[in-house]
Design an enzyme around this catalytic site. Structure first.
Site, short mmCIF file in Angstrom:
data_model
loop_
_atom_site.label_atom_id
_atom_site.label_comp_id
_atom_site.label_asym_id
_atom_site.label_seq_id
_atom_site.Cartn_x
_atom_site.Cartn_y
_atom_site.Cartn_z
N GLU A 253 77.94 49.34 41.45
CA GLU A 253 77.76 48.19 40.57
C GLU A 253 78.77 48.28 39.42
OE1 GLU A 253 73.78 47.21 39.34
OE2 GLU A 253 74.49 46.01 37.66
N ARG A 331 64.33 48.36 32.06
CA ARG A 331 63.55 48.11 33.27
C ARG A 331 62.48 49.20 33.46
NH1 ARG A 331 63.48 44.70 37.80
NH2 ARG A 331 65.27 43.51 37.08
N ARG A 363 69.00 51.61 43.25
CA ARG A 363 67.85 50.88 43.82
C ARG A 363 66.57 51.02 42.98
NH1 ARG A 363 67.20 51.01 50.36
NH2 ARG A 363 66.47 48.90 50.61
N PHE A 365 66.62 50.57 39.64
CA PHE A 365 67.25 50.41 38.32
C PHE A 365 66.30 50.79 37.18
CE2 PHE A 365 69.48 47.83 35.04
CZ PHE A 365 70.80 48.12 35.35
N ALA A 532 69.86 43.97 41.26
CA ALA A 532 68.54 43.53 40.83
C ALA A 532 67.81 42.78 41.96
CB ALA A 532 68.64 42.66 39.58
N GLU A 734 65.05 46.13 46.40
CA GLU A 734 64.63 47.31 45.65
C GLU A 734 63.14 47.64 45.72
OE1 GLU A 734 66.60 45.49 42.20
OE2 GLU A 734 67.35 47.49 41.74
N1 MTE Z 1 70.38 47.97 51.73
C1 MTE Z 1 71.45 48.53 52.33
N2 MTE Z 1 71.47 48.59 53.68
N3 MTE Z 1 72.50 49.02 51.61
C2 MTE Z 1 72.50 48.99 50.23
O1 MTE Z 1 73.46 49.44 49.60
N4 MTE Z 1 71.29 48.32 48.20
C3 MTE Z 1 69.99 48.03 47.60
C4 MTE Z 1 69.24 46.98 48.40
N5 MTE Z 1 69.25 47.29 49.81
C5 MTE Z 1 71.37 48.41 49.57
C6 MTE Z 1 70.34 47.89 50.37
C7 MTE Z 1 70.06 47.59 46.21
S1 MTE Z 1 70.23 48.76 45.01
C8 MTE Z 1 69.98 46.28 45.87
S2 MTE Z 1 69.98 45.79 44.25
C9 MTE Z 1 69.90 45.23 46.88
O2 MTE Z 1 69.92 45.73 48.21
C10 MTE Z 1 71.06 44.28 46.68
O3 MTE Z 1 71.13 43.28 47.64
P1 MTE Z 1 70.21 41.96 47.63
O4 MTE Z 1 70.07 41.52 46.22
O5 MTE Z 1 70.98 41.01 48.46
O6 MTE Z 1 68.91 42.36 48.23
N1 LUZ Z 2 69.63 44.41 35.03
C1 LUZ Z 2 68.89 44.60 36.12
C2 LUZ Z 2 70.94 44.64 34.97
O1 LUZ Z 2 67.72 44.35 36.12
N2 LUZ Z 2 69.50 45.06 37.21
C3 LUZ Z 2 70.80 45.33 37.27
O2 LUZ Z 2 71.28 45.78 38.30
C4 LUZ Z 2 71.59 45.11 36.10
N3 LUZ Z 2 72.90 45.35 36.07
C5 LUZ Z 2 73.59 45.14 34.94
C6 LUZ Z 2 72.93 44.69 33.83
N4 LUZ Z 2 71.63 44.45 33.85
MO1 MOS Z 3 70.67 47.60 42.85
S1 MOS Z 3 70.27 49.28 41.76
O1 MOS Z 3 70.30 46.58 41.47
O2 MOS Z 3 72.36 47.67 42.86
#
Ligand code: MTE
Ligand code: LUZ
Ligand code: MOS
Length: 798
Positions: A253, A331, A363, A365, A532, A734
């Site tokens: 990110e 969060r 994941r 956060f 998020a 997440e």
């Molecule tokens: N799933 C896979 N296969 N790979 C990933 O890197 N990242 C996770 C989740 N699922 C991830 C994943 C995280 S941290 C987030 S925030 C969300 O996917 C982001 O994607 P979305 O908002 O489209 O669900």
């Molecule tokens: N807030 C949040 C954030 O809830 N999830 C995030 O991934 C994020 N990233 C940047 C700033 N605020």
């Molecule tokens: Mo997910 S920790 O918001 O990339």
């Protein structure tokens, strides 16, 4: 294949292959490429002739004054074309995501062991790495005292951002007046993202001083911003593209920026393409990960286990720079309630600045860390009351129409936690298995089984309000095929598949007629990170908006040509129903094109109704909540400390699923990743040097297919979204990670049985074999008559 998906396909085989629509359990848009090894990642892009390779020289000490770099020695190494340090940066030497406290290459001081100090650019990657590995020899650093733990930094009042406080009611008074009290302190480890594709950037100079950067990142716009800043260029000079990542999990990110900007700096300086792909060890040493937390809690409660007042101090090691830590702590604080109503609460969050890697998004956060704390508390209260933890959890659940306001004053709407948990309790046979396990444990002196049910409530939206926006472009060609581009990134989570389904639904196109193209800062601009869990919520809505505009134009045109009203025109199966006739979509498109109707559109979306007072930490930070629960059963070997997950039953709320196959994958994957965090993934830093000792798969263990339970029942809860989300679905990325709590609690339950459930096992997280063994020993010691006082202390009120 999951049984739910199988049965869906069996009941409606046509649906999966017919005109695409939302709600269909369709495979990932790139699945056929993934399995064939034909899905290109950044390192698979054919290299342009003349491509050079960068490697980073890392600080060998945790803190020190940087006196000199022997650049000549480095330049003399085989294959070395250039060596770059902070002095070579034409613009700002900074990639701080929020606070500008993050030099890209160390300047003046080094602030952690592993910090990039210089970059070697060589003709081959191996040669660049060899030269960079001379860092210890070529760096002249005067060591300074290092602060390596959050506790040390806390004692010094050393933070990356000011402390955060959220108060509702009078927690102190409620605790003092409560019939029972608990005072506890516990720690929670961090977690490495361990994306399978490591960090990588490939910068290729283009005409007139512009740059194209292929980057594995969740946040192309931020990479563009940082690169432009570093080079002293405008954003329109810098194109960042990401077709897909091999996982991000939050680790890409903000922290892809150091790699993107150094590859770009080198490409800009040398006028040649430059690739930077650190190996896994360097990736571990350079980048941060999930924040480990330490908790001090005081709770007042009654004989039924109702929490009357709670005060919690959360302390985290943010590392050497702010990165996203303030938002992560925000969060954590806004998820301390998890599924529970807390009438009087005071929360205090401290982000300690230390000389270690800068911790970042992972994941959940901060949400998992905050919720972990209250689950730990409830488990302990239950033992002290001699009750099943599920009873105490239930006693504290948010209500419907009462006891339904969070500490940050948002009403919990669409609360399904009680019915969801009741359904899972029944389908998993929780009560019968509880009795069966108690009987089994009574006759098993060494192996002990444990069972736990834990719930999840997770708030959906970025907790930084302005990030809740997205844009998309939908292009319809005259042959009926569509290209979709949006601001989100694909990291394996299936975002592109879901967005394509949304567009298919809107225009009545078949799925094969839609392609989602690489995320590109020259197409949709000023995007938020894909984070998020909001990817499909935001980009799905934006793409729907674009597709709707095209559909409306086409409907008006069709009604004008074939009669009837525009409102009655229907799009489905690549056909258009207009005024009683069925016209092939291609025919309509051709006619519309000749009539000069615009066949493409942009779309935009802003999440409605959010507001937030950041200082008081009150408002409506979340558009809605996602819910879930898990039951896990484990067996623990009390002689070795080893544990194994035998069975897991997951029930998770994704509203009306856009794609049940992908959602089930996210639920299972999140659960296993959460389990890994809390049971086997342990981070160790050298207590004196600050070197991360667990910096490769040889020393850092993540779950594998072998760790999946033999019995694994995952189901989606039958629900809709009370909020007007994309087709009433809910974000899924997440929240399921928190389902992994149930495994840790089941282990604690098994250890607890060693002391007849009268003694709180001081079980650490992660519950590695060592941690389990320590907890078993402590329980045994407390349970023997000689240690009676300890047992008495833990059994009663403080
Ligand atoms: N799933 C896979 N296969 N790979 C990933 O890197 N990242 C996770 C989740 N699922 C991830 C994943 C995280 S941290 C987030 S925030 C969300 O996917 C982001 O994607 P979305 O908002 O489209 O669900
Ligand atoms: N807030 C949040 C954030 O809830 N999830 C995030 O991934 C994020 N990233 C940047 C700033 N605020
Ligand atoms: Mo997910 S920790 O918001 O990339």
């Amino acid at each position: 294949m999951n049984r739910a998906v199988e049965s869906f396909l069996a009941s409606d085989p046509a649906a999966a292959h017919s005109a695409a629509r939302v709600g269909v359990p369709r495979p990932h848009e790139s699945a056929h490429l993934h399995v064939a090894g034909a899905a290109p990642y950044v390192d698979d892009i054919p290299e342009v002739i003349g491509t050079l390779h960068a490697a980073l020289g890392l600080s060998p000490v945790a803190h020190g004054r940087l006196r000199a770099i022997d650049l000549e020695a480095l330049r003399a190494q085989p294959g070395v074309v250039a060596v770059l340090s902070a002095a070579d940066i034409p613009g700002a030497n900074d990639c701080g995501a929020i606070v500008h406290d993050e030099p890209i290459l160390a300047q003046g001081e080094v602030q952690y062991l592993g910090q990039p100090v210089f970059a070697v650019i060589a003709t081959e990657r191996e040669l660049a790495r060899r030269a960079a590995a001379l860092a210890r020899k070529v760096l002249d650093i005067e060591p300074l005292p290092a602060v390596l733990t959050a506790r040390e930094a806390h004692a010094l009042g050393q933070y990356v951002v000011p402390p955060a406080h959220l108060v509702r009611g009078d927690a102190r008074a409620a605790i003092e007046a409560a019939p029972r009290r608990l005072k506890d302190r516990f720690t929670l480890g961090g977690q490495e993202q361990f994306y399978l594709e490591g960090q990588i950037s490939y910068a290729v100079p283009q005409e007139d001083g512009t740059l194209k950067v292929h980057c594995s990142t969740q946040h192309p716009s931020e990479m563009q911003h940082v690169i432009a800043h570093v080079l002293g260029k405008l954003k329109h000079h810098v194109q960042v593209e990401c077709r897909r990542m091999g996982g991000g999990f939050g680790g890409k990110e903000s922290q892809s920026a150091v790699f993107a900007s150094i590859a770009s700096l080198a490409a800009f300086k040398l006028g040649r393409p430059v690739k930077l792909r650190p190996d896994r060890d360097d990736d571990f040493m350079i980048t941060g990960r999930r924040h480990g937390f330490e908790f001090d809690v005081e709770v007042g409660y009654d004989d039924e286990g109702h929490i009357l007042g709670v005060e919690v101090e959360m302390l985290t090691n943010a590392g050497w720079s702010a990165d996203l830590s303030a938002a992560v702590m925000g969060r954590a604080i806004c998820h301390f309630d998890n599924a529970y109503w807390l009438p009087h609460v005071a929360m205090h969050g401290y982000c300690a600045r230390t000389n270690t890697q800068s911790n970042t998004a992972f994941r959940g956060f901060g949400g998992p860390q905050g919720a972990y704390a209250i689950e730990h508390v409830i488990d302990t209260l239950a033992r002290r009351l001699g009750r099943d933890p599920l009873e105490v959890r239930r006693a504290n659940f948010y209500g419907v129409g009462e006891r339904d306001v969070t500490p940050y004053e948002q009403k919990v709407e669409g609360n399904v936690i009680a019915p969801l948990v009741a359904e899972l309790e029944a389908s998993s046979g929780y009560q019968a298995r509880r009795a069966e396990i108690a009987a089994w444990n009574a006759q098993s002196p060494v192996l002990k089984r444990g069972l736990a049910l834990t719930p999840v409530k997770f708030g959906i939206s970025f907790n930084v309000q302005h990030l809740n926006q997205a844009g998309a472009l939908v292009h319809l060609y005259t042959d009926g095929s569509a290209l979709v581009n949006h601001g989100g990134t694909e990291m394996g989570q299936g975002l592109n598949t879901k967005v394509a389904q949304v567009v298919a639904q809107e225009l009545g196109l078949s799925f094969s007629n839609i392609r989602v193209t690489a995320t590109d800062t020259f197409k949709v601009v000023n995007t938020s990170a894909t984070a998020a869990s909001t990817g499909s919520d935001l980009n799905g809505k934006a793409a729907q908006d674009a597709a709707r505009q095209i559909r409306e134009r086409l409907a008006a045109f069709a009604a004008g040509k074939w009669g009837g009203t525009a409102e009655d025109v229907r799009f489905a199966n690549d056909q258009v129903e207009v005024n009683g006739q069925s016209v092939p979509l291609q025919e309509l498109l051709l006619q519309a094109y000749l009539a000069r109707v615009q066949l493409w559109s942009d779309g935009f979306y802003v999440t409605p109704g959010l507001h937030w007072d950041a200082k008081a930490m009150k408002g409506r930070p979340f558009y809605y909540f996602a819910f879930g629960a898990a039951v896990s059963e484990v067996v623990v070997d009390t002689l070795t400390g080893e544990s194994r997950l035998l069975r897991a039953d997951l029930l998770h709320d994704v509203g009306k699923s856009l794609n049940p196959a992908i959602d089930l994958g996210q639920v299972e994957g999140g659960f296993i990743q959460g389990m890994g965090w809390l049971t086997m993934e342990e981070l160790v830093w050298h207590p004196k040097t600050g070197a991360l000792l667990t910096h490769a798969p040889s020393t850092y263990k993540i779950p594998t297919a072998n760790d999946a339970p033999a019995v694994f029942n995952t189901r989606l809860f039958d629900n809709s979204n009370v909020a007007d989300s994309i087709h009433r679905s809910k974000a899924v990325g997440e929240p399921p990670l928190l389902l992994g709590f149930s495994v840790w609690h089941a282990i604690r339950d098994a250890v607890s049985s060693v002391g007849e459930h009268r003694i709180d096992p001081p079980l650490r997280a992660p519950a590695t074999a060592e941690a389990v063994l320590d907890a078993v020993d402590a329980v045994r010691a407390a349970a023997t008559p000689a240690a009676e006082p300890a047992a008495a202390e833990t059994a009663g009120a403080v």
